[in-house]
Design a protein around this motif. Structure first.
Motif: not given
Length: 283
Positions: A105-107, A123, A152-153, A155
């Motif tokens: 997941p990029e977030n 997840q 830091r995300p 993505g």
């Protein structure tokens, strides 16, 4: 064929981390032979490069090592467990697997991505992560030289940073075997060199960890890579110490065109010219 023979020791002595004996894989729908007669062993603390042209069978071989598929014939033992006689879900949890194609997941922040390695999920399962597990994830980020990326995300991380986050994630299970499937894919030169250095330090800090790295480029090999296996059309062309395997003659035979190889201070380079001995121009 050069080098390593498939040996297996018992009675508490060193056991092969990976042991393949007369392994073949066929595609049932077309009866195409993908791997044929593979004999190979990897021992604790060894670092292998797996090379071959597209379609040579590298991905299939790595899937066998990761307990993601079974052979058509022959036997595959990973971490002392034979495929077909073990719960592969439990076995996979003990193998570190890194691929640039992994779904992440990029977030998610880098620390959260690493935490998912504890549960083997995409997840986070937040209730499964106690203080000790969360601290271990921070320590692994630090070990990979990216502790400042914890929040830091994923993505917005660079390609090199993502690769190191994924390696830290794979290390959450404290694996004895780490499989690296083209970890340098699409990295620029600085990012490539940062990752090579991180893998070098990882090997030095974990002397029992065995690694297998799939790559198309000799320049991506860390000096700690001491063994190589060349695949051509599903068969082993050569295997053993890098100095014996990564030669002009064998790489030319593997890739089907004249290739010249050089080694300097533990690092490799390879190139191809019309005559097989053309060197890159310098200025």
């Amino acid at each position: 064929m050069t080098g390593e023979t498939a040996e297996h020791t018992v009675d508490g002595r060193d056991t092969a981390v990976v042991l393949l004996q007369d392994v073949s894989v066929r595609r049932f729908t077309t009866d195409q032979v993908i791997l044929d007669g593979i004999d190979w062993s990897v021992r604790a603390g060894e670092h292998w490069a797996l090379l071959g042209a597209n379609g040579a069978g590298k991905t299939t071989l790595l899937r066998l090592l990761g307990a993601l598929m079974h052979p058509t014939t022959g036997s595959v033992e990973v971490l002392g467990a034979r495929l077909g006689r073990v719960d592969v879900r439990e076995l996979r949890a003990r193998i570190g697997h890194v691929s640039s194609a992994q779904r992440v997941p990029e977030n998610l922040g880098a620390h959260a991505v690493v935490l998912t390695g504890h549960t083997g999920t995409v997840q986070p399962l937040w209730r499964m992560y106690d203080d000790e597990v969360r601290q271990r994830a921070h320590e692994l980020l630090a070990e990979m030289g990216i502790k400042e990326l914890a929040d830091r995300p994923y993505g917005v991380c660079s390609g090199g940073q993502r690769a190191r986050v994924l390696i830290a994630r794979a290390l959450m299970a404290d694996p004895a075997l780490l499989l690296l499937d083209e970890p340098f894919n699409a990295l620029d030169l600085p990012s490539r060199e940062d990752l090579i250095e991180a893998l070098h330090q990882l090997a030095e800090g974990r002397p029992r960890l065995a690694t297998v790295t799939v790559t198309h480029h000799l320049e991506e090999l860390s000096p700690v890579v001491g063994h190589a296996l060349l695949l051509r059309e599903g068969r082993i062309l050569a295997r053993g110490p890098v100095a014996e395997v990564l030669t002009d003659y064998r790489l030319t035979a593997c890739f089907g065109r004249p290739i010249t190889v050089a080694r300097r201070e533990g690092r490799w380079a390879a190139w191809s010219g019309r005559s097989g001995n053309a060197r890159p121009e310098t200025t």
